[in-house]
Design an enzyme around this catalytic site. Structure first.
Site, PDB file in Angstrom:
ATOM      1  N   CYS A 189       0.832  -1.212   0.000  1.00  0.00           N
ATOM      2  CA  CYS A 189       0.000   0.000   0.000  1.00  0.00           C
ATOM      3  C   CYS A 189       0.863   1.257   0.000  1.00  0.00           C
ATOM      4  O   CYS A 189       0.506   2.263  -0.613  1.00  0.00           O
ATOM      5  CB  CYS A 189      -0.918   0.015   1.218  1.00  0.00           C
ATOM      6  N   CYS A 220      -5.119   1.790   4.195  1.00  0.00           N
ATOM      7  CA  CYS A 220      -4.009   1.663   3.251  1.00  0.00           C
ATOM      8  C   CYS A 220      -2.859   2.577   3.651  1.00  0.00           C
ATOM      9  O   CYS A 220      -1.725   2.364   3.246  1.00  0.00           O
ATOM     10  CB  CYS A 220      -4.469   1.991   1.833  1.00  0.00           C
ATOM     11  N   CYS A 277      -8.358  -3.062  -3.709  1.00  0.00           N
ATOM     12  CA  CYS A 277      -7.738  -3.901  -4.729  1.00  0.00           C
ATOM     13  C   CYS A 277      -8.311  -5.313  -4.657  1.00  0.00           C
ATOM     14  O   CYS A 277      -8.705  -5.787  -3.578  1.00  0.00           O
ATOM     15  CB  CYS A 277      -6.231  -3.942  -4.512  1.00  0.00           C
ATOM     16  N   CYS A 294      -7.236  -7.999  -2.030  1.00  0.00           N
ATOM     17  CA  CYS A 294      -7.349  -7.584  -0.624  1.00  0.00           C
ATOM     18  C   CYS A 294      -8.775  -7.214  -0.228  1.00  0.00           C
ATOM     19  O   CYS A 294      -8.977  -6.580   0.818  1.00  0.00           O
ATOM     20  CB  CYS A 294      -6.431  -6.397  -0.363  1.00  0.00           C
TER      21      CYS A 294
END
Ligand code: SF4
Length: 238
Positions: free
Chosen positions: A115, A225, A198, A201
């Site tokens: 991240c 993140c 994403c 995740c």
């Protein structure tokens, strides 16, 4: 900017204000910031439902307010397609993406570093290149365990004002706004997602914590993140 409240005020306002009062308050926060910062007021658009509401509010204040999107190679196909639609309609949204090499499957071995490279650093670059004085986010204090201590206006980085104009909104009120004002959203919400990130995740999750499907199975579960928790100004910008 004149709206300054304590953490206790924030908690009581979340349930003390009705939907229309919250919308008016959000518009007022953005309007005041725009009067103060002009084109250096910039929306960080994540392509999630909260950002869609904030972007629409900002456009009601002024069509000239710019924004940026940080994307990664791991965004779901639906998010990439939605991004293309949003940017086609609003070309004043600039897209940022990391050009750094990342080890394969870094999101499994070190999601924090992943991240940092793919989200936090491009956000720093956007803030620098767009000469941002105040950035606007879709952060809400009812969104999960990591989001209870924020304020509507903050200065976490010296000289960089962070504006969270829908901090007081419930998840339901975001959907209420998007439905009432017919704001298009990412089609992944129709599949049951409540918080988007994403692909590797993000999972569909139920229950009280709408971010519970983020980084499921890692120490970062339901977390952040880093763009809301790490410094965003580099030394050269201070
Ligand atoms: S959400 Fe996952 S894939 Fe995306 S940048 Fe963070 S760790 Fe990497």
């Amino acid at each position: 900017m004149s709206i300054t409240v304590t953490q206790e005020d924030v908690k009581s306002l979340v349930d003390g204000l009705n939907f229309a009062e919250k919308v008016e308050r959000s518009l007022r926060l953005i309007r005041e910031a725009y009067e103060e910062f002009g084109s250096r007021l910039v929306v960080a658009h994540s392509l999630g439902k909260d950002s869609c509401a904030v972007w629409d509010l900002a456009k009601r204040v002024s069509a000239d307010i710019p924004g940026f999107i940080v994307t990664t190679p791991y965004k779901p196909r639906e998010t990439k397609e939605f991004m293309a639609q949003v940017v086609a309609r609003y070309p004043e949204l600039r897209i940022y993406q990391s050009d750094e090499e990342t080890p394969e499957r870094l999101y499994e071995t070190d999601p924090d570093q992943c991240c940092e490279i793919l989200k936090v650093r491009p956000t720093r670059r956007a803030i620098e290149e767009m000469n941002v004085a105040s950035w606007v986010t879709g952060l809400r204090c009812t969104e999960g365990r990591t989001r209870t201590e924020f304020h509507e206006t903050e200065e976490r980085d010296k000289g960089l004002i962070k504006l969270n104009p829908i901090l007081l909104w419930h998840e339901r009120e975001v959907w209420q706004y998007l439905a009432l004002y017919q704001v298009p959203v990412n089609p992944l919400y129709a599949k049951g997602y409540r918080s988007l990130g994403c692909l590797p995740c993000t999972r569909i999750a139920n229950g009280p914590n709408e971010r519970a499907g983020r980084w499921l199975g890692t120490s970062k579960c339901g977390g952040e993140c880093g763009i809301h928790t790490r410094p965003l100004r580099t030394k050269s910008q201070k």
